[in-house]
Design a protein around this motif. Structure first.
Motif, PDB file in Angstrom:
ATOM      1  N   ILE A 262       0.838  -1.198   0.000  1.00 23.21           N
ATOM      2  CA  ILE A 262       0.000   0.000   0.000  1.00 23.21           C
ATOM      3  C   ILE A 262       0.877   1.255   0.000  1.00 23.21           C
ATOM      4  O   ILE A 262       0.571   2.239  -0.695  1.00 23.21           O
ATOM      5  CB  ILE A 262      -0.953  -0.008   1.211  1.00 23.21           C
ATOM      6  CG1 ILE A 262      -2.001  -1.121   1.041  1.00 23.21           C
ATOM      7  CG2 ILE A 262      -1.639   1.342   1.385  1.00 23.21           C
ATOM      8  CD1 ILE A 262      -2.881  -0.993  -0.198  1.00 23.21           C
TER       9      ILE A 262
ATOM     10  N   ASP B 236      -9.350  -5.858  -0.342  1.00 24.59           N
ATOM     11  CA  ASP B 236      -8.249  -4.931  -0.643  1.00 24.59           C
ATOM     12  C   ASP B 236      -8.734  -3.535  -1.009  1.00 24.59           C
ATOM     13  O   ASP B 236      -7.967  -2.572  -0.968  1.00 24.59           O
ATOM     14  CB  ASP B 236      -7.419  -5.455  -1.836  1.00 24.59           C
ATOM     15  CG  ASP B 236      -6.794  -6.796  -1.570  1.00 24.59           C
ATOM     16  OD1 ASP B 236      -6.102  -6.923  -0.544  1.00 24.59           O
ATOM     17  OD2 ASP B 236      -6.994  -7.716  -2.393  1.00 24.59           O
TER      18      ASP B 236
ATOM     19  N   SER C 160      -8.335  -0.089   1.339  1.00 27.29           N
ATOM     20  CA  SER C 160      -6.977   0.457   1.461  1.00 27.29           C
ATOM     21  C   SER C 160      -6.467   0.974   0.128  1.00 27.29           C
ATOM     22  O   SER C 160      -5.797   2.019   0.064  1.00 27.29           O
ATOM     23  CB  SER C 160      -6.017  -0.583   2.041  1.00 27.29           C
ATOM     24  OG  SER C 160      -6.052  -1.776   1.285  1.00 27.29           O
TER      25      SER C 160
ATOM     26  N   ARG D  25      -7.708   4.468  -0.752  1.00 30.32           N
ATOM     27  CA  ARG D  25      -7.117   5.575   0.000  1.00 30.32           C
ATOM     28  C   ARG D  25      -5.703   5.923  -0.452  1.00 30.32           C
ATOM     29  O   ARG D  25      -5.091   6.841   0.095  1.00 30.32           O
ATOM     30  CB  ARG D  25      -7.139   5.242   1.494  1.00 30.32           C
ATOM     31  CG  ARG D  25      -8.541   5.213   2.084  1.00 30.32           C
ATOM     32  CD  ARG D  25      -8.533   5.104   3.602  1.00 30.32           C
ATOM     33  NE  ARG D  25      -8.173   3.767   4.051  1.00 30.32           N
ATOM     34  CZ  ARG D  25      -9.070   2.829   4.401  1.00 30.32           C
ATOM     35  NH1 ARG D  25     -10.372   3.096   4.337  1.00 30.32           N
ATOM     36  NH2 ARG D  25      -8.671   1.647   4.818  1.00 30.32           N
ATOM     37  N   THR D  26      -5.170   5.205  -1.448  1.00 25.39           N
ATOM     38  CA  THR D  26      -3.793   5.465  -1.900  1.00 25.39           C
ATOM     39  C   THR D  26      -3.696   6.646  -2.865  1.00 25.39           C
ATOM     40  O   THR D  26      -2.610   7.139  -3.136  1.00 25.39           O
ATOM     41  CB  THR D  26      -3.202   4.236  -2.613  1.00 25.39           C
ATOM     42  OG1 THR D  26      -3.991   3.961  -3.785  1.00 25.39           O
ATOM     43  CG2 THR D  26      -3.178   3.022  -1.704  1.00 25.39           C
TER      44      THR D  26
END
Length: 233
Positions: A169, A193, A196, A199-200
């Protein structure tokens, strides 16, 4: 306005006949598009050129029947010949996705013209340097991964030494920040997945088997889109 100017890779489905547990590909594409997937890539290492052209035509027809031809992007993996032949037959196909060892992007752009979508997967071991230094004027987005080891593309993530690299991540967040064009990330991605990844800062996620091998592809596709949209920063 062409689809290149409205490109949405937030929910990106990659599929070919070897990924569907023997089921027809077209209905699964319909389920994904109905569920809100915004990009479809036809990819097969086993299908003939004629089969790929036919499959591209079926995908284009399915997308048209959903009324989303002007917002869902249809791409073919690697096969410039298939894209050109499909276009010659009047099939609405929007572009191509290639890797660094495939047909060069400048050749794709020359043959497909300024309105086509051209996506590129950079080699795993060179990804950070490539994203920082590449001339991105000819391409529309980067594909990156894998997030996990994946059986749908066994060579995904192989380094020059044959070691398998997966992307954390933290690395994906860095990729998103470094890239001047959108990044779509996948490779073994499952529903768990998505929060997360969303939010990258990447533009989207891509999946294969999470939809194509699901007992209820439409249900899984809808869950993926809903989860992405609810967590996207």
């Amino acid at each position: 306005m062409g689809i290149r100017n409205k490109l949405d890779i937030s929910a990106y489905f990659v599929v070919g006949p070897e990924n569907t547990k023997g089921r027809p590909v077209a209905p699964i594409i319909r389920d994904a598009v109905d569920a809100g997937f915004t990009c479809v890539q036809i990819r097969s290492k086993t299908a003939s050129a004629r089969q790929l052209i036919e499959l591209t035509g079926q995908a284009s027809e399915v997308i048209a029947k959903t009324g989303k031809s002007d917002i869902v992007t249809l791409l073919v993996n690697d096969r410039l010949d298939v894209v050109l032949a499909a276009k010659k037959q009047g099939i609405k196909v929007d572009g191509i996705h290639v890797g660094q060892t495939d047909i060069p992007v400048d050749v794709c752009r020359e043959y497909l013209g300024p309105d086509a979508v051209v996506g590129l997967s950079a080699r795993t071991h060179e990804l950070f340097e490539y994203i920082k230094n590449a001339d991105v004027s000819l391409i529309d987005y980067f594909g990156a991964g894998p997030v996990h080891e994946t059986t749908t593309k066994p060579d995904s993530g192989l380094d020059v030494d044959g070691k398998r690299i997966t992307r954390s991540i933290e690395e994906i967040t860095t990729l998103s920040r470094l890239s001047s064009i959108p990044v779509v990330v996948g490779g073994g991605v499952k529903l768990a997945d998505i929060p997360s990844l969303a939010r990258t800062g990447v533009a989207g996620f891509f999946v294969v088997s999470a939809i194509s091998e699901a007992d209820d592809p439409g249900h899984e596709a809808a869950n993926l889109v809903k989860t992405w949209n609810s967590h996207k920063r």
